[in-house]
Enzyme design. Structure first.
Site, PDB file in Angstrom:
ATOM      1  N   GLY A  20      20.154  38.998 -17.610  1.00 36.88           N
ATOM      2  CA  GLY A  20      20.592  38.450 -16.596  1.00 36.88           C
ATOM      3  C   GLY A  20      20.358  39.343 -15.157  1.00 36.88           C
ATOM      4  O   GLY A  20      19.320  39.762 -15.215  1.00 36.88           O
ATOM      5  N   ILE A  21      21.553  39.612 -14.341  1.00 43.30           N
ATOM      6  CA  ILE A  21      21.137  40.204 -13.132  1.00 43.30           C
ATOM      7  C   ILE A  21      21.069  41.703 -13.312  1.00 43.30           C
ATOM      8  O   ILE A  21      19.981  42.265 -12.728  1.00 43.30           O
ATOM      9  CB  ILE A  21      22.364  40.097 -12.128  1.00 43.30           C
ATOM     10  CG1 ILE A  21      22.412  38.507 -11.844  1.00 43.30           C
ATOM     11  CG2 ILE A  21      22.328  40.854 -11.017  1.00 43.30           C
ATOM     12  CD1 ILE A  21      23.926  38.181 -11.065  1.00 43.30           C
ATOM     13  N   ASP A  55      30.062  51.143 -23.809  1.00 42.58           N
ATOM     14  CA  ASP A  55      30.904  49.914 -23.326  1.00 42.58           C
ATOM     15  C   ASP A  55      31.521  50.444 -22.004  1.00 42.58           C
ATOM     16  O   ASP A  55      32.380  51.550 -22.122  1.00 42.58           O
ATOM     17  CB  ASP A  55      31.989  49.632 -24.390  1.00 42.58           C
ATOM     18  CG  ASP A  55      32.650  48.412 -24.134  1.00 42.58           C
ATOM     19  OD1 ASP A  55      33.186  48.238 -23.048  1.00 42.58           O
ATOM     20  OD2 ASP A  55      33.023  47.639 -25.232  1.00 42.58           O
ATOM     21  N   VAL A  56      31.640  49.833 -21.105  1.00 41.42           N
ATOM     22  CA  VAL A  56      32.264  50.388 -19.728  1.00 41.42           C
ATOM     23  C   VAL A  56      33.841  50.130 -19.784  1.00 41.42           C
ATOM     24  O   VAL A  56      34.233  50.830 -18.957  1.00 41.42           O
ATOM     25  CB  VAL A  56      31.658  49.561 -18.572  1.00 41.42           C
ATOM     26  CG1 VAL A  56      30.275  49.665 -18.367  1.00 41.42           C
ATOM     27  CG2 VAL A  56      32.044  48.078 -18.466  1.00 41.42           C
ATOM     28  N   GLY A  84      29.627  42.897 -16.353  1.00 39.20           N
ATOM     29  CA  GLY A  84      30.880  41.995 -16.202  1.00 39.20           C
ATOM     30  C   GLY A  84      31.113  40.885 -16.918  1.00 39.20           C
ATOM     31  O   GLY A  84      30.161  40.371 -17.618  1.00 39.20           O
ATOM     32  N   TYR A 147      39.060  37.082 -12.651  1.00 35.46           N
ATOM     33  CA  TYR A 147      37.538  37.239 -12.137  1.00 35.46           C
ATOM     34  C   TYR A 147      37.737  37.774 -10.772  1.00 35.46           C
ATOM     35  O   TYR A 147      37.244  38.836 -10.127  1.00 35.46           O
ATOM     36  CB  TYR A 147      36.743  36.296 -12.386  1.00 35.46           C
ATOM     37  CG  TYR A 147      35.240  36.412 -12.041  1.00 35.46           C
ATOM     38  CD1 TYR A 147      34.506  37.268 -13.032  1.00 35.46           C
ATOM     39  CD2 TYR A 147      34.737  35.915 -10.978  1.00 35.46           C
ATOM     40  CE1 TYR A 147      33.238  37.444 -12.727  1.00 35.46           C
ATOM     41  CE2 TYR A 147      33.264  35.965 -11.044  1.00 35.46           C
ATOM     42  CZ  TYR A 147      32.395  36.732 -11.776  1.00 35.46           C
ATOM     43  OH  TYR A 147      31.291  37.058 -11.423  1.00 35.46           O
ATOM     44  N   LYS A 151      36.709  41.163  -8.857  1.00 36.35           N
ATOM     45  CA  LYS A 151      35.819  41.367  -7.733  1.00 36.35           C
ATOM     46  C   LYS A 151      36.131  41.695  -6.424  1.00 36.35           C
ATOM     47  O   LYS A 151      35.481  42.327  -5.619  1.00 36.35           O
ATOM     48  CB  LYS A 151      34.833  39.992  -7.912  1.00 36.35           C
ATOM     49  CG  LYS A 151      34.032  39.679  -8.985  1.00 36.35           C
ATOM     50  CD  LYS A 151      33.224  40.770  -9.622  1.00 36.35           C
ATOM     51  CE  LYS A 151      32.351  40.437 -10.795  1.00 36.35           C
ATOM     52  NZ  LYS A 151      31.467  41.466 -11.014  1.00 36.35           N
ATOM     53  N   ILE A 180      24.149  32.325  -9.195  1.00 36.33           N
ATOM     54  CA  ILE A 180      22.749  32.949  -9.735  1.00 36.33           C
ATOM     55  C   ILE A 180      22.694  32.215 -11.084  1.00 36.33           C
ATOM     56  O   ILE A 180      23.315  32.201 -11.924  1.00 36.33           O
ATOM     57  CB  ILE A 180      22.977  34.325  -9.812  1.00 36.33           C
ATOM     58  CG1 ILE A 180      23.269  34.882  -8.329  1.00 36.33           C
ATOM     59  CG2 ILE A 180      21.477  34.873 -10.255  1.00 36.33           C
ATOM     60  CD1 ILE A 180      22.605  34.627  -7.243  1.00 36.33           C
TER      61      ILE A 180
HETATM   62  P1  NDP Z   1      25.447  37.925 -17.775  1.00 36.58           P
HETATM   63  O1  NDP Z   1      26.730  37.359 -18.669  1.00 36.58           O
HETATM   64  O2  NDP Z   1      24.033  37.355 -18.039  1.00 36.58           O
HETATM   65  O3  NDP Z   1      25.383  39.592 -18.307  1.00 36.58           O
HETATM   66  C1  NDP Z   1      26.736  40.201 -18.147  1.00 36.58           C
HETATM   67  C2  NDP Z   1      26.038  41.713 -18.556  1.00 36.58           C
HETATM   68  O4  NDP Z   1      27.250  42.645 -18.404  1.00 36.58           O
HETATM   69  C3  NDP Z   1      25.452  41.784 -20.102  1.00 36.58           C
HETATM   70  O5  NDP Z   1      24.301  42.671 -19.957  1.00 36.58           O
HETATM   71  C4  NDP Z   1      26.654  42.387 -20.804  1.00 36.58           C
HETATM   72  O6  NDP Z   1      26.443  42.916 -21.908  1.00 36.58           O
HETATM   73  C5  NDP Z   1      27.222  43.405 -19.751  1.00 36.58           C
HETATM   74  N1  NDP Z   1      28.631  43.639 -20.237  1.00 36.58           N
HETATM   75  C6  NDP Z   1      29.711  42.937 -20.420  1.00 36.58           C
HETATM   76  N2  NDP Z   1      30.700  43.677 -20.667  1.00 36.58           N
HETATM   77  C7  NDP Z   1      30.166  44.756 -20.859  1.00 36.58           C
HETATM   78  C8  NDP Z   1      30.993  46.216 -21.414  1.00 36.58           C
HETATM   79  N3  NDP Z   1      32.289  46.175 -21.545  1.00 36.58           N
HETATM   80  N4  NDP Z   1      30.272  47.031 -21.520  1.00 36.58           N
HETATM   81  C9  NDP Z   1      28.710  47.317 -21.034  1.00 36.58           C
HETATM   82  N5  NDP Z   1      28.304  45.954 -20.690  1.00 36.58           N
HETATM   83  C10 NDP Z   1      28.986  44.834 -20.806  1.00 36.58           C
HETATM   84  O7  NDP Z   1      26.060  37.976 -16.524  1.00 36.58           O
HETATM   85  P2  NDP Z   1      25.164  37.938 -14.969  1.00 36.58           P
HETATM   86  O8  NDP Z   1      23.703  38.661 -15.410  1.00 36.58           O
HETATM   87  O9  NDP Z   1      25.252  36.626 -14.570  1.00 36.58           O
HETATM   88  O10 NDP Z   1      26.124  39.046 -14.222  1.00 36.58           O
HETATM   89  C11 NDP Z   1      25.978  40.368 -13.706  1.00 36.58           C
HETATM   90  C12 NDP Z   1      26.983  40.700 -12.829  1.00 36.58           C
HETATM   91  O11 NDP Z   1      26.803  39.942 -11.655  1.00 36.58           O
HETATM   92  C13 NDP Z   1      28.278  40.305 -13.314  1.00 36.58           C
HETATM   93  O12 NDP Z   1      29.360  41.573 -12.728  1.00 36.58           O
HETATM   94  C14 NDP Z   1      28.623  38.918 -12.663  1.00 36.58           C
HETATM   95  O13 NDP Z   1      30.397  39.079 -12.489  1.00 36.58           O
HETATM   96  C15 NDP Z   1      28.079  39.345 -11.427  1.00 36.58           C
HETATM   97  N6  NDP Z   1      27.856  37.954 -10.708  1.00 36.58           N
HETATM   98  C16 NDP Z   1      27.086  36.915 -11.497  1.00 36.58           C
HETATM   99  C17 NDP Z   1      27.081  35.765 -10.879  1.00 36.58           C
HETATM  100  C18 NDP Z   1      26.054  34.752 -11.463  1.00 36.58           C
HETATM  101  O14 NDP Z   1      26.015  33.517 -10.895  1.00 36.58           O
HETATM  102  N7  NDP Z   1      25.481  34.835 -12.547  1.00 36.58           N
HETATM  103  C19 NDP Z   1      27.485  35.173  -9.687  1.00 36.58           C
HETATM  104  C20 NDP Z   1      28.436  36.463  -8.854  1.00 36.58           C
HETATM  105  C21 NDP Z   1      28.474  37.582  -9.617  1.00 36.58           C
HETATM  106  P3  NDP Z   1      26.124  41.723 -23.524  1.00 36.58           P
HETATM  107  O15 NDP Z   1      24.796  41.310 -23.387  1.00 36.58           O
HETATM  108  O16 NDP Z   1      26.224  42.740 -24.452  1.00 36.58           O
HETATM  109  O17 NDP Z   1      27.410  40.927 -23.356  1.00 36.58           O
END
Ligand code: NDP
Length: 241
Positions: A20-21, A55-56, A84, A147, A151, A180
């Site tokens: 993702g992002i 793990d965060v 997240g 959520y 945020k 996104i």
């Molecule tokens: P994804 O669900 O694609 O990815 C989330 C990432 O966070 C993954 O790498 C996941 O790891 C990691 N993660 C979750 N929990 C933990 C943890 N406890 N410890 C370490 N890593 C963790 O989400 P996005 O890429 O879409 O989102 C990235 C950020 O952007 C997030 O904070 C999200 O809230 C924010 N965001 C996203 C939007 C969107 O439209 N997509 C819009 C607004 C904000 P794993 O693969 O192991 O689960």
């Protein structure tokens, strides 16, 4: 930041760079020639990214990951708190677990990462802390009490860090993406995705690269005087919030 820190080869840590992002942000720093590391839980990583599993939600794991990264890349100069999760549920049905998991990951997770990262930055009298929030933080969203609260909390966090550490060459900013195109949003029902699309002035969903561009800017020398700001990357969705 020092001249040396301004050039390529900066030590950068992005949480959750496996997809993702976060992945797009890490790739952008790698392309700029920086030393990029991630604290991640699962999956594979982009080429050139040093991965430390962690793990965060766990302080010891975050602290250990930073120590390993510092051993290999030197003190972290740029921290991007990206990890997240969502656990959407209507307020009256939301469990304590659903609320706490989201706040522990998104808000307390960012705190753990910023706290550990700030140690080296204070010593260096330079650093960039970038927190990935969401348009939902200030706009709100039905079924997203947990959520949205997590945020919105990041805004207060960045502004408090700015007041505390702004005099030491450290900036703290929030990037607030809108809708996104990632796994997180693909999981939403088709109808809900369509409704969002109709309300986005840009007429399209964002790409992960759109968010990476804002992060890249906030980490750049040109953004040295920007702190405590919320930078929307939402195609105009959250205007005025
Ligand atoms: P994804 O669900 O694609 O990815 C989330 C990432 O966070 C993954 O790498 C996941 O790891 C990691 N993660 C979750 N929990 C933990 C943890 N406890 N410890 C370490 N890593 C963790 O989400 P996005 O890429 O879409 O989102 C990235 C950020 O952007 C997030 O904070 C999200 O809230 C924010 N965001 C996203 C939007 C969107 O439209 N997509 C819009 C607004 C904000 P794993 O693969 O192991 O689960």
């Amino acid at each position: 930041m020092s001249d040396e820190a301004n050039s390529a080869g900066r030590s950068v840590l992005v949480t959750g760079a496996n997809r993702g992002i976060g992945r797009a942000i890490a790739e952008r720093f790698v392309a700029a020639g920086d030393k990029v590391a991630t604290v991640y839980r699962s999956g594979d990583l982009p080429d050139g990214v040093l991965g430390v599993t962690g793990d965060v939600r766990d302080t010891a794991s975050v602290d250990a990951a930073f120590s390993e990264v510092e051993d290999k890349h030197g003190p972290v100069e740029i921290v991007v708190a990206n990890a997240g999760v969502t656990r959407d549920q209507l307020l009256m049905r939301m469990s304590d677990e659903e609320f706490e998991t989201v706040v522990d990951t998104n808000l307390a997770g960012a705190f753990r990462v910023a706290r550990r990262g700030s140690k080296g930055m204070i010593r260096a009298r330079a650093g960039r802390i970038i927190l990935i929030s969401s348009v939902v933080g200030l706009y709100g969203g039905p079924g997203q009490v947990n959520y949205s609260a997590s945020k919105a909390g990041l805004v207060g966090m960045a502004r408090s860090i700015t007041r505390e550490l702004g005099g030491r060459g450290i900036t703290a900013n929030v990037v607030a993406p809108g809708f996104i195109d990632t796994a997180m949003t693909q999981a939403l029902p088709e109808k809900q995705q369509q409704t969002y699309l109709e309300t986005i002035p840009a007429g399209r969903f964002g790409a992960v690269e759109d968010v990476a561009s804002a992060v890249e800017f906030l980490a750049s020398p040109g953004a040295a005087y920007i702190s405590g700001a919320v930078i929307p990357v939402d195609g105009g969705l959250g205007m005025g919030h």
